[in-house]
Every structure is written in C-alpha cells, then in structure tokens.
Scaffold this active site. Sequence first.
Site, short mmCIF file in Angstrom:
data_model
loop_
_atom_site.label_atom_id
_atom_site.label_comp_id
_atom_site.label_asym_id
_atom_site.label_seq_id
_atom_site.Cartn_x
_atom_site.Cartn_y
_atom_site.Cartn_z
N THR A 27 0.81 -1.22 0.00
CA THR A 27 0.00 0.00 0.00
C THR A 27 0.85 1.27 0.00
O THR A 27 2.04 1.25 0.29
CB THR A 27 -0.92 0.03 1.24
OG1 THR A 27 -0.13 0.09 2.41
CG2 THR A 27 -1.82 -1.20 1.28
N ASP A 28 0.16 2.36 -0.31
CA ASP A 28 0.81 3.67 -0.18
C ASP A 28 0.50 4.21 1.22
O ASP A 28 -0.08 3.51 2.06
CB ASP A 28 0.36 4.62 -1.30
CG ASP A 28 -1.13 4.93 -1.28
OD1 ASP A 28 -1.81 4.70 -0.24
OD2 ASP A 28 -1.65 5.40 -2.31
N PHE A 29 0.81 5.44 1.49
CA PHE A 29 0.64 6.00 2.83
C PHE A 29 -0.81 6.12 3.26
O PHE A 29 -1.10 6.28 4.43
CB PHE A 29 1.34 7.36 2.94
CG PHE A 29 0.69 8.43 2.12
CD1 PHE A 29 -0.23 9.30 2.69
CD2 PHE A 29 1.01 8.57 0.77
CE1 PHE A 29 -0.82 10.29 1.93
CE2 PHE A 29 0.41 9.56 0.01
CZ PHE A 29 -0.51 10.42 0.59
N THR A 30 -1.77 5.98 2.32
CA THR A 30 -3.20 6.08 2.67
C THR A 30 -3.82 4.72 2.97
O THR A 30 -4.98 4.65 3.34
CB THR A 30 -4.00 6.72 1.52
OG1 THR A 30 -4.01 5.83 0.39
CG2 THR A 30 -3.44 8.08 1.13
N ILE A 32 -4.14 2.40 0.65
CA ILE A 32 -4.69 1.91 -0.62
C ILE A 32 -3.57 1.20 -1.38
O ILE A 32 -2.41 1.64 -1.36
CB ILE A 32 -5.27 3.07 -1.45
CG1 ILE A 32 -6.52 3.62 -0.74
CG2 ILE A 32 -5.59 2.64 -2.87
CD1 ILE A 32 -7.13 4.84 -1.41
#
Length: 155
Positions: A27-30, A32
């Site tokens: 995932t990315d920092f969000t 997602i």
Amino acid sequence: MTEWPDLAGRLDAESHVLPVRVYYEDTDFTGIVYHGAYVRFFERARSDFLRLIGIHHKELADGDHGVSLAFAVRTMTLDFRKPARIDDILEVRTGLAEYRGARVRLDQRIYRDGELLVFADVTVAVITSEGRPTRLPQILADKLLAHMPDERPMD
C-alpha cells in the site's frame, strides 16, 4: 517437507484462482494498494497458473525441453476500477485467452468479495535465452491448450 497445494491457488472450470492478502508493503501511505502491487499480484497468479498445469519456470530456464526458454511480458493493459485496501483478501483470476505461435494472451482480474477491482490483458512471448521468439515444445503447448476455454469470457 509438507506439500501445500493451495499455496499456488486452484484451477476451476474457467480459470486459475489465487487468493492474495493485501499487506502494508503493498500500500501507499493512505492504506490503498499501490498500482505497482497489482502487477506483482498478476505475476504471481500467472506463475502459479503455469505451475498448476505442469509448466515450471525452472524447467524452462534449465532447458529440460531441449532449449532454455522463458516467458517475457510483451504487453500489459491495466484497467483500475476500484481500489483495494490494506488487509483485504483478494481473488486473482487468470484465464487463457489465446495461444498462437510464440504468443500467449491471458485475461487477469482481481476481485474483492465478488466485485471487480482491476482487469489486465496480458500478452507474453515465449523466448529463448537469446531473446528470440519461439514456440513452446508440443508437450507444453498441449498443457496450455487443455486450458483454453470455450468462447466464454470471464465475467
């Protein structure tokens, strides 16, 4: 060592199915799933599809069928419809769409709870260790062709 046949997913009547859990690293920092992670999920599913039908990358590379072979992605078109998130359990479906000469086209889809998230149309080329396109040996081609679906698309 104990065999874990489900580790490579399963074959059903229309496709190969591989369950994948989304981890933090995907995932990315969000939270997602990062777009590049889907490419890795699709690659794992293609490899396990081939493994379950009896085509093994190591045997291809080692030249067990007369010459060292590999599959190289030629084209990949991705259609991102909805995001996956950390801790999701995904289902990656891989179906053989076309096999012609040195080309193999696969339809791959990622679902969460039956909902389509990402679609990939992938064409791979069979190549020699020198990078030249070539046909699969007939014994391997027959294994692929045994999984060519009737003209039904995966939904």
